[in-house]
Design an enzyme around this catalytic site. Structure first.
Site: not given
Length: 150
Positions: A26-27
């Site tokens: 994810d980020f």
């Protein structure tokens, strides 16, 4: 067959090494929870492959009638996160062979620490999705007697 790509059979089952890439995260650089399903699937597929059970061969009727494996139930415990560039070990072992199902225990580890534990119930199905008995040759390759009752 490239055994290096398919992992290796062990005394208890199978082990496959996978690296975490940017696309898996994810980020924040932590592995996105759904990506673990991909790692587990690769482990199960290569576990079968090294036992001489390929998905194409199953669907082509290489063990009798055409068949496939389909995940029916999965229980997953996410214990610790994996991060970008980690090298993970995906372990797979058969815990139950039934007449129309296989139950597998899987773990994902990083440097010996368990990150994910999963119990996977896989059904044996025909091409039209109906349950069918596991062929004796498939059960024998997975360490069972073949065609046991569920």
């Amino acid at each position: 067959m490239d055994h290096e790509l398919s992992g290796r059979l062990t005394d208890t089952g199978h082990s496959l090494r996978v690296r975490v890439y940017f696309e898996d995260t994810d980020f924040s650089g932590v592995v996105y929870h759904a990506r673990y399903l991909h790692f587990l699937e690769r482990g199960r597929t290569d576990y079968l492959r090294l036992h001489g059970i390929g998905h194409r061969e199953l669907m082509a009727g290489g063990f009798g009638e055409p068949m496939a494996f389909a995940v029916r139930r999965m229980e997953i415990d996410f214990l610790r996160p994996a991060r970008i560039d980690d090298v993970l070990d995906v372990e797979t072992r058969t815990t139950l062979l039934g007449g129309a199902r296989v139950v597998l225990d899987q773990r994902i580890l990083c440097e010996g620490a368990v990150l994910v534990e999963a119990k996977v119930k896989v059904a044996v199905i025909s091409p039209d999705g109906r349950p069918r008995r596991m062929p004796k040759a498939v059960a024998e390759r997975l360490g069972g007697p073949g065609d046991p009752s569920d």
